[in-house]
Design an enzyme around this catalytic site. Sequence first.
Site, mmCIF file in Angstrom:
data_model
loop_
_atom_site.group_PDB
_atom_site.id
_atom_site.type_symbol
_atom_site.label_atom_id
_atom_site.label_comp_id
_atom_site.label_asym_id
_atom_site.label_seq_id
_atom_site.Cartn_x
_atom_site.Cartn_y
_atom_site.Cartn_z
ATOM 1 N N GLU A 1 40.437 47.033 37.469
ATOM 2 C CA GLU A 1 40.077 47.583 36.171
ATOM 3 C C GLU A 1 41.043 48.920 35.964
ATOM 4 O O GLU A 1 41.569 49.235 37.193
ATOM 5 C CB GLU A 1 38.803 47.894 35.935
ATOM 6 C CG GLU A 1 37.607 46.927 36.141
ATOM 7 C CD GLU A 1 37.512 46.161 34.752
ATOM 8 O OE1 GLU A 1 38.474 45.849 34.007
ATOM 9 O OE2 GLU A 1 36.452 45.469 34.702
ATOM 10 N N ASP B 1 39.968 36.013 42.355
ATOM 11 C CA ASP B 1 38.695 36.703 42.368
ATOM 12 C C ASP B 1 37.539 36.002 42.391
ATOM 13 O O ASP B 1 37.720 35.064 41.898
ATOM 14 C CB ASP B 1 38.721 37.726 41.113
ATOM 15 C CG ASP B 1 39.390 37.415 39.905
ATOM 16 O OD1 ASP B 1 39.272 36.080 39.918
ATOM 17 O OD2 ASP B 1 39.623 38.395 39.192
ATOM 18 N N HIS C 1 43.715 44.827 32.826
ATOM 19 C CA HIS C 1 43.398 44.479 34.335
ATOM 20 C C HIS C 1 43.954 43.144 34.989
ATOM 21 O O HIS C 1 43.990 42.099 34.018
ATOM 22 C CB HIS C 1 41.816 44.486 34.656
ATOM 23 C CG HIS C 1 41.000 43.331 34.032
ATOM 24 N ND1 HIS C 1 39.873 43.630 33.244
ATOM 25 C CD2 HIS C 1 41.155 41.957 34.281
ATOM 26 C CE1 HIS C 1 39.322 42.391 32.862
ATOM 27 N NE2 HIS C 1 40.143 41.435 33.390
ATOM 28 N N ASP D 1 42.038 44.980 28.467
ATOM 29 C CA ASP D 1 42.286 46.369 29.158
ATOM 30 C C ASP D 1 43.526 46.489 30.138
ATOM 31 O O ASP D 1 43.628 47.626 30.815
ATOM 32 C CB ASP D 1 41.020 47.090 29.657
ATOM 33 C CG ASP D 1 40.325 46.134 30.771
ATOM 34 O OD1 ASP D 1 41.118 45.230 31.411
ATOM 35 O OD2 ASP D 1 39.480 46.434 31.492
HETATM 36 C C1 GLP Z 1 38.769 37.717 34.024
HETATM 37 C C2 GLP Z 1 39.465 37.459 35.210
HETATM 38 C C3 GLP Z 1 41.043 37.890 35.106
HETATM 39 C C4 GLP Z 1 41.472 37.246 33.748
HETATM 40 C C5 GLP Z 1 40.902 37.693 32.900
HETATM 41 C C6 GLP Z 1 41.378 37.278 31.451
HETATM 42 O O1 GLP Z 1 38.346 39.055 33.794
HETATM 43 N N1 GLP Z 1 38.773 38.086 36.221
HETATM 44 O O2 GLP Z 1 41.552 37.482 36.049
HETATM 45 O O3 GLP Z 1 42.971 37.670 33.564
HETATM 46 O O4 GLP Z 1 39.552 37.499 32.731
HETATM 47 O O5 GLP Z 1 40.737 36.159 30.856
HETATM 48 P P1 GLP Z 1 41.069 35.256 29.625
HETATM 49 O O6 GLP Z 1 42.440 34.558 30.041
HETATM 50 O O7 GLP Z 1 40.088 34.297 29.295
HETATM 51 O O8 GLP Z 1 41.523 36.318 28.738
#
Ligand code: GLP
Length: 252
Positions: free
Chosen positions: A136, A59, A131, A129
């Site tokens: 989402e 993304d 995602h 959440d």
């Molecule tokens: C963002 C990214 C996700 C990722 C999430 C969790 O929202 N778009 O792909 O999995 O963060 O991040 P973290 O690993 O810092 O908890």
Amino acid sequence: MCKWAADYIAAKIRAHREERPFVLGLPTGSSPIGVYRELVRQNRAGELSFANVVSFNMDEYLGLPREHEQSYWTFMHENFFDHLTDMKSENINILNGMTDDPEGECARYEEKIASYGGIDLFLGGIGVDGHIAFNEPYTSLTSRTGVRDLTTDTRIVNSRFFGGDPEAVPAQALSVGVGTVTDAREVLILINGHNKARALAATVEGGVSQKWTCSALQLHPNAIIACDEAACGELLVDTYRYFLDIERKERL
Ligand code: GLP
């Protein structure tokens, strides 16, 4: 967790004997940083080559230029690509958050993935959440790469990278779909920390539901979750014991 995941990915890349490249899906976030560090270490030690690897990132924020310090383009280069000795820049694919044709950009991304014969291994993390990428809650489990609205919750969580201001976090992103992730031949998801405990329980114990997009993994023939102890805090003792049991058997 990260060492285990890095060793797993490295073994898959090494075992790939085909002429066509190994196609790797990649995430951003704090969860995979240790994986990137270990893969870089192995690469720089001459133990692992990326010469035949093509990558597709999950993304990118919509409206952030590449050079923005919080763009996922910057994140990936600073934490991974810039340190690899033999990753070809033309093999790196990241959605363009500054495109003036978001739908076209996403459609081309899907086509490009297909042109390589699909993704061999998709590494991912999840949000609190549940995602997966930027899909989402209530995103269709069959979704493809497209524009996503970020929830207020996600903007609050990610505001830690934007000076603590949720309004400074872009409201939209381009993201691969849940279906794009689950189309990969293998999916490896990293889940660590107490704040992900509810999401881990929903991923493995709850029903398959668009409320927890990560739960789509239950329908995948080859999905692995690598997690730490803290993330297991909301699992049933039964579930915890089951997975420890099969893990022990695998080690024998
Ligand atoms: C963002 C990214 C996700 C990722 C999430 C969790 O929202 N778009 O792909 O999995 O963060 O991040 P973290 O690993 O810092 O908890």
